[in-house]
Structure formats: structure tokens, C-alpha cells
Design a protein around this motif. Structure first.
Motif, PDB file in Angstrom:
ATOM      1  N   LEU A 203      75.176  10.000  27.373  1.00  0.00           N
ATOM      2  CA  LEU A 203      75.403  10.268  25.964  1.00  0.00           C
ATOM      3  C   LEU A 203      76.886  10.287  25.623  1.00  0.00           C
ATOM      4  N   THR A 204      77.692  10.837  26.526  1.00  0.00           N
ATOM      5  CA  THR A 204      79.132  10.891  26.278  1.00  0.00           C
ATOM      6  C   THR A 204      79.752   9.500  26.278  1.00  0.00           C
ATOM      7  N   ASN A 205      79.345   8.657  27.211  1.00  0.00           N
ATOM      8  CA  ASN A 205      79.910   7.304  27.287  1.00  0.00           C
ATOM      9  C   ASN A 205      79.590   6.474  26.050  1.00  0.00           C
ATOM     10  N   HIS A 206      78.479   6.789  25.386  1.00  0.00           N
ATOM     11  CA  HIS A 206      78.104   6.061  24.178  1.00  0.00           C
ATOM     12  C   HIS A 206      78.589   6.775  22.904  1.00  0.00           C
ATOM     13  N   GLY A 207      79.409   7.814  23.071  1.00  0.00           N
ATOM     14  CA  GLY A 207      79.972   8.496  21.921  1.00  0.00           C
ATOM     15  C   GLY A 207      78.993   9.356  21.155  1.00  0.00           C
ATOM     16  N   LEU A 208      77.856   9.716  21.785  1.00  0.00           N
ATOM     17  CA  LEU A 208      76.844  10.515  21.107  1.00  0.00           C
ATOM     18  C   LEU A 208      76.983  12.004  21.383  1.00  0.00           C
ATOM     19  N   LEU A 209      77.899  12.336  22.261  1.00  0.00           N
ATOM     20  CA  LEU A 209      78.036  13.749  22.622  1.00  0.00           C
ATOM     21  C   LEU A 209      79.512  14.028  22.850  1.00  0.00           C
ATOM     22  N   GLN A 210      80.135  14.685  21.904  1.00  0.00           N
ATOM     23  CA  GLN A 210      81.565  14.948  21.988  1.00  0.00           C
ATOM     24  C   GLN A 210      81.878  16.335  21.466  1.00  0.00           C
ATOM     25  N   GLY A 211      83.063  16.815  21.831  1.00  0.00           N
ATOM     26  CA  GLY A 211      83.553  18.073  21.296  1.00  0.00           C
ATOM     27  C   GLY A 211      82.808  19.287  21.806  1.00  0.00           C
ATOM     28  N   PRO A 212      82.739  20.321  20.971  1.00  0.00           N
ATOM     29  CA  PRO A 212      82.116  21.584  21.395  1.00  0.00           C
ATOM     30  C   PRO A 212      80.634  21.447  21.738  1.00  0.00           C
ATOM     31  N   MET A 213      79.957  20.449  21.167  1.00  0.00           N
ATOM     32  CA  MET A 213      78.527  20.303  21.447  1.00  0.00           C
ATOM     33  C   MET A 213      78.264  20.073  22.926  1.00  0.00           C
ATOM     34  N   LEU A 214      79.164  19.377  23.593  1.00  0.00           N
ATOM     35  CA  LEU A 214      79.007  19.141  25.029  1.00  0.00           C
ATOM     36  C   LEU A 214      79.004  20.447  25.794  1.00  0.00           C
ATOM     37  N   TRP A 215      79.931  21.344  25.479  1.00  0.00           N
ATOM     38  CA  TRP A 215      80.016  22.622  26.190  1.00  0.00           C
ATOM     39  C   TRP A 215      78.830  23.518  25.848  1.00  0.00           C
ATOM     40  N   ILE A 216      78.338  23.423  24.627  1.00  0.00           N
ATOM     41  CA  ILE A 216      77.166  24.217  24.259  1.00  0.00           C
ATOM     42  C   ILE A 216      75.957  23.794  25.076  1.00  0.00           C
ATOM     43  N   ILE A 217      75.757  22.483  25.223  1.00  0.00           N
ATOM     44  CA  ILE A 217      74.609  21.995  25.989  1.00  0.00           C
ATOM     45  C   ILE A 217      74.748  22.363  27.456  1.00  0.00           C
ATOM     46  N   ILE A 218      75.958  22.232  28.012  1.00  0.00           N
ATOM     47  CA  ILE A 218      76.164  22.626  29.411  1.00  0.00           C
ATOM     48  C   ILE A 218      75.873  24.111  29.604  1.00  0.00           C
ATOM     49  N   GLY A 219      76.299  24.953  28.657  1.00  0.00           N
ATOM     50  CA  GLY A 219      76.015  26.384  28.758  1.00  0.00           C
ATOM     51  C   GLY A 219      74.536  26.690  28.691  1.00  0.00           C
ATOM     52  N   VAL A 220      73.809  25.983  27.823  1.00  0.00           N
ATOM     53  CA  VAL A 220      72.367  26.202  27.721  1.00  0.00           C
ATOM     54  C   VAL A 220      71.661  25.791  29.005  1.00  0.00           C
ATOM     55  N   VAL A 221      72.058  24.644  29.565  1.00  0.00           N
ATOM     56  CA  VAL A 221      71.446  24.185  30.814  1.00  0.00           C
ATOM     57  C   VAL A 221      71.726  25.168  31.943  1.00  0.00           C
ATOM     58  N   PHE A 222      72.957  25.641  32.009  1.00  0.00           N
ATOM     59  CA  PHE A 222      73.305  26.597  33.056  1.00  0.00           C
ATOM     60  C   PHE A 222      72.524  27.899  32.897  1.00  0.00           C
ATOM     61  N   ALA A 223      72.349  28.368  31.655  1.00  0.00           N
ATOM     62  CA  ALA A 223      71.563  29.582  31.413  1.00  0.00           C
ATOM     63  C   ALA A 223      70.104  29.389  31.824  1.00  0.00           C
ATOM     64  N   LEU A 224      69.564  28.199  31.569  1.00  0.00           N
ATOM     65  CA  LEU A 224      68.189  27.927  31.982  1.00  0.00           C
ATOM     66  C   LEU A 224      68.056  27.927  33.500  1.00  0.00           C
ATOM     67  N   LEU A 225      69.055  27.362  34.188  1.00  0.00           N
ATOM     68  CA  LEU A 225      69.018  27.380  35.656  1.00  0.00           C
ATOM     69  C   LEU A 225      69.065  28.807  36.196  1.00  0.00           C
ATOM     70  N   LEU A 226      69.914  29.634  35.614  1.00  0.00           N
ATOM     71  CA  LEU A 226      69.970  31.031  36.048  1.00  0.00           C
ATOM     72  C   LEU A 226      68.652  31.741  35.777  1.00  0.00           C
ATOM     73  N   ALA A 227      68.030  31.437  34.644  1.00  0.00           N
ATOM     74  CA  ALA A 227      66.751  32.067  34.331  1.00  0.00           C
ATOM     75  C   ALA A 227      65.688  31.671  35.329  1.00  0.00           C
TER      76      ALA A 227
END
Length: 435
Positions: free
Chosen positions: A353-377
Motif C-alpha cells: 500500500l505504501t509503494n502505491h501511495g495509498l498509505l502515508q503519514g500518520p495513518m501508517l503508524w496508526i495501522i501499525i499500532g493497531v496490528v501490534f495491539a492485536l498481536l499482544l491481545a
């Protein structure tokens, strides 16, 4: 953004000097590491450790090395002489091979030639690291097979199963690094970690992958402990069961090679995690503002990081007990590998998604944080069957000789002949007694 690939056209004599220098450095480093481990273990266990035979006890390690060299080197009569001798050679060569592609520093001037502190940097250097670790399995298997000893054979089988199992999760943690860095070159991976963490980046923070790829970093650290056959994963060599495992029948110089290989492997794995996740020879923030990482200073930062990881090995050995073998294999196959596969899929999706310009800026960090929280859960809140591990089923009759060997009763079970004398207690019974 991926850094430009390096072009290394060093003269043959520069390559030879760097190769010989790495061998001397790694061998000398192990003398210090043996002393370092003994001193740290002594402090953690409230004793002094080596303090005699030279300054700070350093002469003790040299004496041990000379003992191995001068000790009589014999082998039992029933061994396969060729494989018995070849096994430690394979293990030793595999331990040194990985250092040929590990970048220990940046651009330097060596005898008037501009070069990098790295013997070779291939487009697939990271795969060379994984291949070198995989080849060491043959040395352990041949050592147990050629010894013609049941303890040695069982130790080699345990070692091969253990190393192969944890190499899978280790390789999957490599994949996440490849996807994020956009390269399998170890030099480019280090340079990619030197890119600024934020756009303007006034603080000088860098993109070290231990933070950006934290699940991969944790999985790799656990896998490297299993790969090194050290506590709490030293099941192939546990003295209480298999004497010394695959090296039970070895002595003298051939035993010394296996002994040295263990410490070289520990140093190599620390160097690999430093290269892939800890920025390689890049300076530790914020000390980089005082001591740079350019030129020969990069070698200093590399050595400091590797030594800190070696301290982590020693700290784990002094802190954790040995696992049961079923617990150890369950950790690798039921947890590390599935989590690694899921994390690689997430990283591949984010990079696409990032290489195609569909995921940039703060949204990238938000998604990474959500994925990491799901892994911890999933890791900490995952459901179970409500049954405590090791708790027996008290509803079934207990037969101590059911498996052919007498075994003691588990908590909650009672021997029929001792029903009125003694019985196993459960945690529930203990709480009732307290109340």
C-alpha cells in the motif's frame, strides 16, 4: 526509500587482509567472552568468578585454551573416524562463514585503498547468514551419528530438531526485514536503518528495525536463543539427561572446536541481530552527537552493540531454568511460526500500500499500532481450556505402571495403595487449607 547498492571492487590482497583480520578478531573476542561470561555469572550468583591467573582472571581463559591444545586427543574405538573428525570442522567453518557478509563499519581507508569494513556484500547477503546457520546442523548430526553412542545420538537428534524448528521462525523474521528494507544486502539494510525516523527529524532518530518491526525482533531474539543451544534451550547438552549430548565422546582439540563454536555462534547471532535490527555500526542515540559512526568509529559502535547482546545471552542463562522439550517445541511450532507468518503478511500488505501511495503519514503508524495491539491481545489474552498445565484429570483412575515404568502421581491423583496415607494436592486444595 532504499539506499543505493554498494559496489565493492577491492583488490584481492585487501580482501585477504580483511578475512584474516576477522578470523583473528573473532578468535580473540571469544577469549574475552569466556572470561566475560564467567565474571558476569559470578556477579549474578553472588560469587567472585575468575580472579586469579593474570589481571582480572583473564589468564584462566588462556590456560583453559592451552589445556585443550595439549590434552591427549583420543577417540573410542567404535567411532567412524572420518565423520568423527569432520563434524567439528563443519561446525567451526559454519560459525566463521557468516562473518564474511556482516558489515562491521562504513567507508574507511585501508593501506591507501578506500574500502568498507566488510569482506563481501552480495545482493543476497542475508540469505548467506541463514545458510551458514543451517549448515552447522550437519556438524552436530554427524558428531552424534559417528560417535556410535546412544547419548550422543539422542543429543544430535535433539539438536537437529531444535535448530531446524527455530530456523524457520528465524527465517520468517528475516523476511519482514527484507520487505521493509527493500533489499537482502546486509550493507543496504544497515544503511536503510540510518534513514531519519521522521521527516525533518531534528532529534536525529533513525529507523532501527527493533522498533519498526518489534514482533520480528522479539521472535528473532527467542529464535537465536534456541539456535545457540544455550540455557534455557540447552536440551541437546543437558547434563542431567544426556551427559554432554552430541559431544559426549569428544576430547582434546576436537572438543575444543565444539566448545569454541558455541561461543562463536553466540557472537555471530549477536552480530546478526545487531545488523538486522539494531542499526549495525550506526551510533547509539544520542551518543552519536558526541562520537560519530563514520570511518573506524563504526567498528567501535558495532562491537559495543554485539557485546551488549552477549550480555543478554549471559543474563538469560543466569535467570531462566531449562524448559521441558515439549514446551520448547510447542513454543516454536505453535506460537513463533504462526505469529511470524501473520506478521509477514501484515508487513507485505503495508509495504504494498505504501509503494502505491495509498498509505502515508500518520495513518501508517496508526495501522501499525493497531496490528501490534492485536498481536499482544492474542498473545496475552488468548483463551485456553481453563486447565492448568500439568494438572491431572482426577476423574480417571491412576495407574502408575500404565506406560511400562512407575511414575509418581500428578497433582490431584492418588496411588491406590496409599489412598488413606498420602495424596497429591492441587492448588484448590491448598487454598481451602489456607481458608
Amino acid at each position: 526509500m532504499t539506499p543505493e547498492p554498494f559496489v565493492m571492487n577491492d583488490p584481492w590482497w585487501i580482501v585477504a587482509i580483511k578475512a584474516i583480520g576477522i578470523v583473528i578478531l573473532v578468535l580473540t573476542w571469544q577469549i574475552i567472552n569466556v572470561w566475560f561470561e564467567r565474571r558476569v555469572l559470578g556477579k549474578m550468583q553472588q560469587r567472585k568468578g575468575p580472579i586469579m591467573n593474570g589481571p582480572f582472571g583473564l589468564g584462566q581463559t588462556l590456560g583453559d585454551g592451552l589445556k585443550f591444545l595439549l590434552k591427549e586427543d583420543f577417540a573410542p574405538g567404535m567411532v567412524d573416524r572420518v565423520l568423527y573428525t569432520l563434524a567439528p570442522v563443519i561446525a567451526g567453518v559454519s560459525a566463521f562463514t557468516a562473518w564474511s557478509v556482516i558489515p562491521m563499519g562504513g567507508q574507511v581507508t585501508m593501506f591507501g585503498v578506500e574500502t568498507r569494513l566488510q569482506v563481501a556484500d552480495l545482493p543476497v547477503s542475508a540469505l548467506v547468514l541463514l545458510a551458514a546457520a543451517s549448515t552447522a546442523v550437519y556438524g552436530f548430526v554427524l558428531a552424534g551419528y559417528s560417535s556410535q553412542s546412544p547419548y550422543s545420538l539422542l543429543g544430535s537428534m535433539r539438536s537437529s530438531a531444535q535448530m531446524i524448528s527455530y530456523e524457520i521462525s528465524m527465517g520468517l523474521s528475516y523476511v519482514a526485514v527484507f520487505l521493509y528494507a527493500g533489499s537482502m544486502s546486509t550493507g543496504q539494510i544497515v544503511e536503510a536503518q540510518g534513514l531519519p525516523l521522521f521527516g525533518a527529524n531534528p532529534l536525529g532518530l533513525q529507523q532501527w528495525y527493533w522498533l519498526l518491526l518489534l514482533p520480528s525482533f522479539v521472535i528473532y531474539v527467542i529464535s537465536m536463543l534456541g539456535e545457540s543451544n544455550r540455557v534455557p534451550f540447552d536440551l541437546p547438552e543437558c547434563e542431567s539427561e544426556l551427559v554432554s549430548g552430541h559431544i559426549t565422546e569428544y576430547t582434546g582439540f576436537r572438543y575444543a572446536i565444539f566448545y569454541l563454536t558455541e561461543y562463536i555462534n553466540m557472537t555471530t547471532l549477536s552480530a546478526v541481530v545487531t545488523t538486522l535490527f539494531l542499526g549495525g555500526y550506526k551510533a547509539i542515540w544520542p551518543l552519536g552527537f558526541i562520537i560519530p559512526d563514520t570511518g573506524w568509529w563504526g567498528l567501535l559502535w558495532f562491537v559495543i552493540k554485539v557485546q551488549l547482546m552477549i550480555f543478554f545471552f549471559v543474563w538469560v542463562r543466569a535467570s531462566l531454568p531449562r524448559f521441558r522439550y515439549d514446551q520448547f517445541m510447542n513454543l516454536g511450532w505453535k506460537w513463533l511460526i504462526p505469529i511470524s507468518l501473520a506478521w509477514v503478511m501484515v508487513i507485505a500488505l503495508l509495504r504494498g500500500l505504501t509503494n502505491h501511495g495509498l498509505l502515508q503519514g500518520p495513518m501508517l503508524w496508526i495501522i501499525i499500532g493497531v496490528v501490534f495491539a492485536l498481536l499482544l491481545a492474542v498473545m496475552f489474552l488468548g483463551g485456553g481450556n481453563g486447565k492448568v498445565d500439568g494438572m491431572a484429570d482426577v476423574d480417571e483412575p491412576f495407574d502408575a505402571f500404565a506406560g511400562g515404568y512407575p511414575v509418581p502421581p500428578m497433582p490431584g491423583q492418588t496411588l491406590p495403595e496409599l489412598a488413606d496415607v498420602v495424596h497429591g494436592t492441587t492448588e484448590t486444595d491448598d487454598r481451602k487449607d489456607v481458608e
